[in-house]
Design a protein around this motif. Structure first.
Motif, PDB file in Angstrom:
ATOM      1  N   THR A  59      -7.760  -6.514   7.844  1.00  9.98           N
ATOM      2  CA  THR A  59      -8.052  -5.340   7.018  1.00  9.98           C
ATOM      3  C   THR A  59      -9.224  -5.617   6.075  1.00  9.98           C
ATOM      4  N   PHE A  60      -9.974  -4.576   5.796  1.00  8.81           N
ATOM      5  CA  PHE A  60     -11.100  -4.656   4.872  1.00  8.81           C
ATOM      6  C   PHE A  60     -10.629  -5.117   3.489  1.00  8.81           C
ATOM      7  N   VAL A  86       0.831  -1.206   0.000  1.00 10.99           N
ATOM      8  CA  VAL A  86       0.000   0.000   0.000  1.00 10.99           C
ATOM      9  C   VAL A  86       0.867   1.258   0.000  1.00 10.99           C
ATOM     10  N   TRP A  87       2.184   1.070   0.129  1.00 12.24           N
ATOM     11  CA  TRP A  87       3.109   2.221   0.120  1.00 12.24           C
ATOM     12  C   TRP A  87       4.496   1.727  -0.230  1.00 12.24           C
ATOM     13  N   ARG A  88       5.314   2.638  -0.742  1.00 12.25           N
ATOM     14  CA  ARG A  88       6.737   2.342  -0.929  1.00 12.25           C
ATOM     15  C   ARG A  88       7.553   3.531  -0.440  1.00 12.25           C
ATOM     16  N   ARG A  89       8.808   3.253  -0.112  1.00 14.59           N
ATOM     17  CA  ARG A  89       9.690   4.255   0.504  1.00 14.59           C
ATOM     18  C   ARG A  89       9.120   4.783   1.821  1.00 14.59           C
ATOM     19  N   ASN A 139      -3.612 -13.259   1.296  1.00 13.49           N
ATOM     20  CA  ASN A 139      -2.581 -12.302   1.691  1.00 13.49           C
ATOM     21  C   ASN A 139      -1.546 -13.003   2.562  1.00 13.49           C
ATOM     22  N   LEU A 140      -0.308 -13.042   2.125  1.00 13.99           N
ATOM     23  CA  LEU A 140       0.736 -13.748   2.848  1.00 13.99           C
ATOM     24  C   LEU A 140       1.096 -13.084   4.174  1.00 13.99           C
ATOM     25  N   TYR A 141       0.656 -11.848   4.378  1.00 16.16           N
ATOM     26  CA  TYR A 141       0.946 -11.159   5.643  1.00 16.16           C
ATOM     27  C   TYR A 141      -0.304 -10.976   6.491  1.00 16.16           C
ATOM     28  N   ASP A 152       1.017  -6.660  12.892  1.00 15.94           N
ATOM     29  CA  ASP A 152       0.599  -5.302  12.551  1.00 15.94           C
ATOM     30  C   ASP A 152      -0.412  -5.326  11.406  1.00 15.94           C
ATOM     31  N   ARG A 153      -1.257  -4.328  11.381  1.00 13.72           N
ATOM     32  CA  ARG A 153      -2.246  -4.249  10.307  1.00 13.72           C
ATOM     33  C   ARG A 153      -1.617  -3.747   9.006  1.00 13.72           C
ATOM     34  N   TYR A 154      -0.608  -2.878   9.115  1.00 14.52           N
ATOM     35  CA  TYR A 154       0.074  -2.353   7.928  1.00 14.52           C
ATOM     36  C   TYR A 154       1.581  -2.389   8.185  1.00 14.52           C
TER      37      TYR A 154
END
Length: 238
Positions: free
Chosen positions: A146-147, A134-137, A159-161, A166-168
């Motif tokens: 998560t929804f 959902v983000w990089r850097r 989802n492998l995570y 943690d949620r994110y």
């Protein structure tokens, strides 16, 4: 009734059901495209004084998208604040009903029934193992509870995570590539992944570029989300 929405998904939901209720919305509320209401700042930094000046009967918010200090300040200003919590698809349907019917006093909208029917008819694509940035850097991915992760699971994407604490979580790129995924799912929000920014970081995986609105928003887009997301996932293997 006058409603101020601090959540893009809920803004679209209210506007699609009874647009005359909306008195204000955040700068990030981009749907419907012709929305013409007072803008009151961002989801993380709403202008509390501007919201109060609109004298809303109800402020709708979300426990993940909006900060507790801002919500407390709105309550301290004497405003009624309805805070949603959405961690999966059934929860989204319940909360949408709570906002629109319970909070706004509206009849249950047809589009909400259509969305439930669309998801009830979903046929999973298979058992695909995926990482979902959902983000990089730094790199951040969907984790537990998560929804968006629940939507993908219903489409046959594991989802492998999903078991991460943690949620994110922030996860190094090398670890993501070594996780054993068949697929990397790259939404165009909150980070705007696209064909030239994202897939190159996962050379051994098929890359599905998906609509972030259809993956992460809970509102009228849920009606078409199964078809839109399934199409994007299939396209990754063509």
């Amino acid at each position: 009734m006058r409603v101020v929405s601090l959540v893009p998904s809920l803004t679209e939901a209210v506007a699609a059901t009874e647009p005359g209720l909306l008195a204000g919305a955040t700068d990030w509320c981009s749907h419907p495209a012709d929305l013409d209401v007072v803008r009151i700042g961002g989801t993380k930094n709403p202008d509390v004084a501007a919201v109060a000046a609109l004298r809303p009967d109800l402020v709708v918010a979300n426990e993940e998208e909006n900060r507790p200090p801002d919500l407390d300040a709105l309550r301290a200003a004497g405003l009624r604040v309805l805070v949603t919590e959405v961690r999966d698809l059934p929860g989204a349907f319940r909360e949408l009903d709570r906002v629109l019917v319970g909070g706004c006093g509206l009849a249950r909208p047809v589009w909400l029934d259509e969305a439930e029917e669309a998801w009830a008819a979903v046929e999973p694509l298979g058992d695909l193992r995926a990482v979902v940035p959902v983000w990089r850097r730094p790199w951040m991915v969907l984790g537990r509870d998560t929804f968006a992760g629940d939507l993908l699971a219903r489409l046959g994407v594991r989802n492998l995570y999903a078991g991460h604490a943690d949620r994110y979580p922030r996860v190094p790129l090398a670890e993501l590539n070594a996780a054993g995924g068949d697929l990397v799912v790259l939404p165009d929000e909150p980070y705007a992944f696209h064909a030239g920014d994202g897939p190159e970081a996962f050379p051994a995986m098929a890359a599905a570029l998906v609509s972030g609105r259809h993956l992460t928003w809970y509102g009228p887009s849920l009606s078409e989300a199964p078809a839109v997301l399934s199409g994007a996932l299939r396209a990754a293997f063509r």
